[in-house]
Design a protein around this motif. Sequence first.
Motif, short mmCIF file in Angstrom:
data_model
loop_
_atom_site.label_atom_id
_atom_site.label_comp_id
_atom_site.label_asym_id
_atom_site.label_seq_id
_atom_site.Cartn_x
_atom_site.Cartn_y
_atom_site.Cartn_z
N ASP A 56 0.79 -1.22 0.00
CA ASP A 56 0.00 0.00 0.00
C ASP A 56 0.83 1.28 0.00
N ILE A 57 2.13 1.19 -0.36
CA ILE A 57 2.93 2.41 -0.32
C ILE A 57 2.56 3.34 -1.48
N ALA A 58 2.79 4.61 -1.26
CA ALA A 58 2.42 5.63 -2.23
C ALA A 58 3.28 5.50 -3.49
N PRO A 59 2.73 5.84 -4.65
CA PRO A 59 3.51 5.77 -5.89
C PRO A 59 4.59 6.85 -5.94
N GLY A 60 5.58 6.62 -6.82
CA GLY A 60 6.64 7.59 -7.02
C GLY A 60 8.00 6.94 -7.05
N ASN A 61 9.03 7.75 -7.16
CA ASN A 61 10.41 7.28 -7.17
C ASN A 61 10.85 6.88 -5.76
N TYR A 62 11.62 5.81 -5.72
CA TYR A 62 12.18 5.32 -4.45
C TYR A 62 13.61 4.85 -4.68
N LEU A 63 14.39 4.86 -3.61
CA LEU A 63 15.62 4.11 -3.54
C LEU A 63 15.36 2.85 -2.73
N ILE A 64 15.93 1.74 -3.17
CA ILE A 64 15.93 0.50 -2.40
C ILE A 64 17.37 0.26 -1.93
N ARG A 65 17.53 0.08 -0.66
CA ARG A 65 18.87 -0.12 -0.07
C ARG A 65 18.96 -1.55 0.45
N ALA A 66 19.83 -2.35 -0.18
CA ALA A 66 20.07 -3.73 0.25
C ALA A 66 21.38 -3.77 1.03
N GLU A 67 21.35 -4.47 2.17
CA GLU A 67 22.50 -4.42 3.08
C GLU A 67 22.75 -5.78 3.73
N VAL A 68 24.02 -6.15 3.78
CA VAL A 68 24.50 -7.24 4.63
C VAL A 68 25.40 -6.62 5.70
N ILE A 69 25.25 -7.08 6.93
CA ILE A 69 26.17 -6.70 8.00
C ILE A 69 26.96 -7.94 8.39
N ALA A 70 28.26 -7.95 8.12
CA ALA A 70 29.12 -9.08 8.45
C ALA A 70 29.67 -8.90 9.86
N LEU A 71 29.53 -9.95 10.68
CA LEU A 71 29.81 -9.85 12.11
C LEU A 71 31.00 -10.71 12.55
#
Length: 275
Positions: A155-170
Amino acid sequence: MFAKLVVAASLAASVVAHATFQEMWINGVDQGSSCVRLPQSNSPVTSVTSPDIACNVNAHPSSGICEVMPGDEVTVEMHQQPNDRSCANEAIGGDHYGPINIYMAKVSDATSAVGSSAQWFKVSEMGLPSNNPDYWATEVLNDNCGHFTFKVPADIAPGNYLIRAEVIALHVASQVGGAQFYMSCFQVNVGGSGSANPPTVNIPGAYNARDPGILINIYQPLSTYTIPGPAPFATASPAVADTPYPTTATWNTALQPTAVPTAVPAAGAEGIGKA
């Protein structure tokens, strides 16, 4: 002595097993690198207060914007070396164990938005899906040839977005500044007629170097794990199971391509689907 050997081995492995998120799929259609801001190198960011933790260090600009709809399945793909999509190699190796986080940020122009100035909300996460034995999200990533799939909130609003994919190595996270952050930002346009505007956080700002999921010794039995950052919007984090985690791939690795598309696919392009 054993602990010292483990740490030494982890430090040595960390030099050769770095990785980056490089490609994206939408509903099984390979978008390649057409809408990703590719990092300059596969080295991690280690400061949670640096602007680089948003979209990596001086990531290459991209003119591509991939089209998605609310409810679509989006898959991000990680590998150690540029343009290497082989499933014969671990996506991220060297015992780089840790969680996966996926964020989105609504922006006016995805091709020029500054990640460190954006307002982010988390849409998916996986930390320690099993503690019998300890099995990390990055191991699930490796089982699936570097692919991690999530759904765009319905249900998010339309428009431009950034998608940020992340791994945190521990693997060396038992000291402040030891955790390693590997992230890439993808540029998308969300269609539809949704209206939701989820609560947001700043990146940097969402993490503290002493958060329990960032400053942690993973070389001990863990019954649970606190994933860094806010709770994901409109979805639940996978619970930690006390049974062995299945290692069978859910991604159809037999159909993994070798080439990397660099142009946004035409509407209606056929995908490979999932296993």
